[in-house]
Design an enzyme around this catalytic site. Structure first.
Site, PDB file in Angstrom:
ATOM      1  N   GLU A  78      38.824  30.594  43.646  1.00  0.00           N
ATOM      2  CA  GLU A  78      39.159  30.517  42.354  1.00  0.00           C
ATOM      3  C   GLU A  78      40.386  29.984  42.224  1.00  0.00           C
ATOM      4  O   GLU A  78      41.253  30.168  42.969  1.00  0.00           O
ATOM      5  CB  GLU A  78      39.092  31.982  41.594  1.00  0.00           C
ATOM      6  CG  GLU A  78      37.938  32.617  41.658  1.00  0.00           C
ATOM      7  CD  GLU A  78      38.037  34.105  40.970  1.00  0.00           C
ATOM      8  OE1 GLU A  78      37.103  34.521  40.435  1.00  0.00           O
ATOM      9  OE2 GLU A  78      38.742  34.915  41.477  1.00  0.00           O
ATOM     10  N   GLU A  97      46.437  33.334  52.034  1.00  0.00           N
ATOM     11  CA  GLU A  97      47.826  33.423  52.635  1.00  0.00           C
ATOM     12  C   GLU A  97      47.945  32.009  53.220  1.00  0.00           C
ATOM     13  O   GLU A  97      47.599  31.663  54.225  1.00  0.00           O
ATOM     14  CB  GLU A  97      47.983  34.214  53.704  1.00  0.00           C
ATOM     15  CG  GLU A  97      49.288  33.951  54.717  1.00  0.00           C
ATOM     16  CD  GLU A  97      50.666  33.786  53.947  1.00  0.00           C
ATOM     17  OE1 GLU A  97      51.336  33.023  54.109  1.00  0.00           O
ATOM     18  OE2 GLU A  97      50.795  34.637  53.161  1.00  0.00           O
ATOM     19  N   ASN A 116      49.225  43.921  38.110  1.00  0.00           N
ATOM     20  CA  ASN A 116      48.084  43.468  37.210  1.00  0.00           C
ATOM     21  C   ASN A 116      46.912  44.477  37.885  1.00  0.00           C
ATOM     22  O   ASN A 116      46.832  44.640  38.828  1.00  0.00           O
ATOM     23  CB  ASN A 116      47.785  41.937  37.313  1.00  0.00           C
ATOM     24  CG  ASN A 116      48.676  41.071  36.762  1.00  0.00           C
ATOM     25  OD1 ASN A 116      49.021  41.271  35.495  1.00  0.00           O
ATOM     26  ND2 ASN A 116      49.310  39.923  37.741  1.00  0.00           N
ATOM     27  N   CYS A 146      48.315  37.437  39.050  1.00  0.00           N
ATOM     28  CA  CYS A 146      48.782  37.448  40.191  1.00  0.00           C
ATOM     29  C   CYS A 146      47.855  38.756  40.884  1.00  0.00           C
ATOM     30  O   CYS A 146      48.049  39.735  40.161  1.00  0.00           O
ATOM     31  CB  CYS A 146      50.206  37.756  40.249  1.00  0.00           C
ATOM     32  SG  CYS A 146      50.878  38.061  41.800  1.00  0.00           S
TER      33      CYS A 146
END
Length: 430
Positions: A125, A222, A357, A400
């Protein structure tokens, strides 16, 4: 093309100038089935590749100018190429890497999250965000803006993925709970940026035509665990056309959970990108739980590497800190964080606080406004520059920590994992 990166198929000796053999076409595919793409290579390497395909090497410059400068992959728009070989040549050099599966928008169309299907069936995404003019220069995921703020319509930032899934296992992050599927190629990363740049340039998102001004490697994965592809992608993103997309290095942010050897290696690359360190706790006891790689490289090692990066590049380091209610938002942790940032980074350190979030099934929530305000106050009182991130994309799970493609891949659902246990935190948070 250099050893190890040359196309794998051998060309027929009698290849004519405008006829590409099956071997050449097969050579454009990597061993893992991900197509080789023009954006995987430097301009000099592209020239050699095109020559091996039996075409004049300057065709590589022409196609590169179309892809990076004019933001098109459509051979019909490349009228400076011979009609007889245009489609076949473009098909080899610019194979499709991403297919949009689902797109969600929020913030009145100023935030768009796109789910991409890769050529082997993996999913990633990316999130495209437009900020109004004169918006806080640090709000866009901690990235720095160009002097003009991106355009008269405001800064436009793309949050890009570098891996399908993530192997770091951070329990408060949806992507981390999904696990790692695979690394992305440099071209798969660049393709996300090229599509976003084209979308903005053609006025296909709210706010009208503009320019993609910032890129942040804060999507799935990462980045420094996929080091070579990420560094190659950064070069393609920042080099001017026809080498690359021409976005300022100072407008690119690369995040990491703290892979110390990779941070130190990044400092030697001659890049002026911003480094963002996902710290999330100032003490090893808690960070061992929140960011499991901390057991290998503890807090002081990570901040020491970040300090060396800042010293070499003269670039500010952003310390990312997701505020989790009753977990890492205690006043004493704010004081400890301030002391560490001042000790290691000094004036080149900046704390970017992120209200946690929500992710499906997680028992954790964002800090209360009062706790957040006190955390900010203590950092500021200690002389540390601090901002609170604008949580764009929450409504579409694009903020995030929320990116995790909830789709089937090779028989398993990528996001549906048990909620992390709070048991491991019982002692650490106090």
């Amino acid at each position: 093309m250099p050893a190890g990166r040359a196309v794998s198929g051998r060309l027929e000796n009698d290849m004519t100038t405008h006829a590409m053999t099956d071997a050449a076409r097969a050579g454009a595919v990597t061993r893992r089935g991900v197509p080789r793409h023009l954006a995987d290579f430097s301009l000099a390497e592209r020239r050699r590749w095109v020559a091996e395909l039996g075409e004049p090497s300057f065709r590589a410059v022409q196609i590169s100018a179309h892809y990076f400068g004019r933001l098109t992959e459509n051979p019909d728009e490349m009228t400076d190429l011979p009609a007889s070989s245009r489609r076949e040549l473009v098909g080899v050099l610019l194979p499709p890497l991403l297919r949009p599966v689902r797109e969600l928008a929020c913030d009145n169309g100023l935030t768009r999250k796109i789910l991409w299907r890769l050529s082997d069936g993996a999913y990633v995404e990316s999130v495209l965000m437009r900020y109004p003019p004169r918006h806080s220069r640090h709000a866009a995921l901690g990235a720095e803006a160009d002097a003009d703020g991106g355009s008269r319509h405001g800064r436009v930032t793309l949050c890009v993925s570098s891996q399908a899934g993530c192997g770091m296992g951070c329990p408060f992050c949806a992507t981390g709970q999904a696990g790692l599927v695979r690394n992305l190629s440099a071209a798969e990363i660049v393709a996300q940026v090229a599509v976003a740049a084209r979308t903005v340039a053609r006025g296909e998102m709210a706010g009208g035509p503009g320019r993609l001004s910032n890129v942040v490697f804060m999507g799935m994965g990462e980045p420094l665990a996929n080091y070579r592809s990420v560094v190659d992608a950064v070069r393609r993103i920042t080099e001017p056309p026809p080498e690359g997309l021409g976005i300022s290095q100072r407008s690119v942010t690369v995040s990491t959970v703290g892979l110390v050897p990779a941070i130190e290696r990044l400092a030697t690359e001659g890049l002026a990108v911003t480094l963002a360190v996902s710290l999330h706790a100032p003490d090893d006891e808690l960070r061992n739980v929140l960011v499991p790689i901390n057991r290998r490289w503890p807090v002081r090692d990570v901040l020491g590497a970040a300090a060396r990066y800042a010293e070499v590049t003269k670039r500010r380091v952003s310390v990312e800190y997701a505020l989790i209610r009753d977990v890492n938002d205690q006043p004493w942790r704010a004081d400890a964080l301030a002391a560490q940032v001042k000790e290691f980074l000094g004036r080149l350190g900046h704390v970017n606080l992120i209200p946690l979030n929500p992710t499906p099934g997680s028992p954790w929530t964002a800090s209360t406004p009062r706790a957040q305000a006190e955390f900010v106050r203590r950092l500021a009182a200690a002389g540390v520059t601090v901002t609170v991130r604008d949580t764009r994309g929450r409504e579409v799970n694009g903020a995030c920590g929320q990116l995790a493609a909830t789709v089937e891949f090779r028989g398993r659902t990528v996001q549906e994992t048990p909620a992390p246990s709070m048991a491991a935190l019982d002692d650490a948070v106090r």
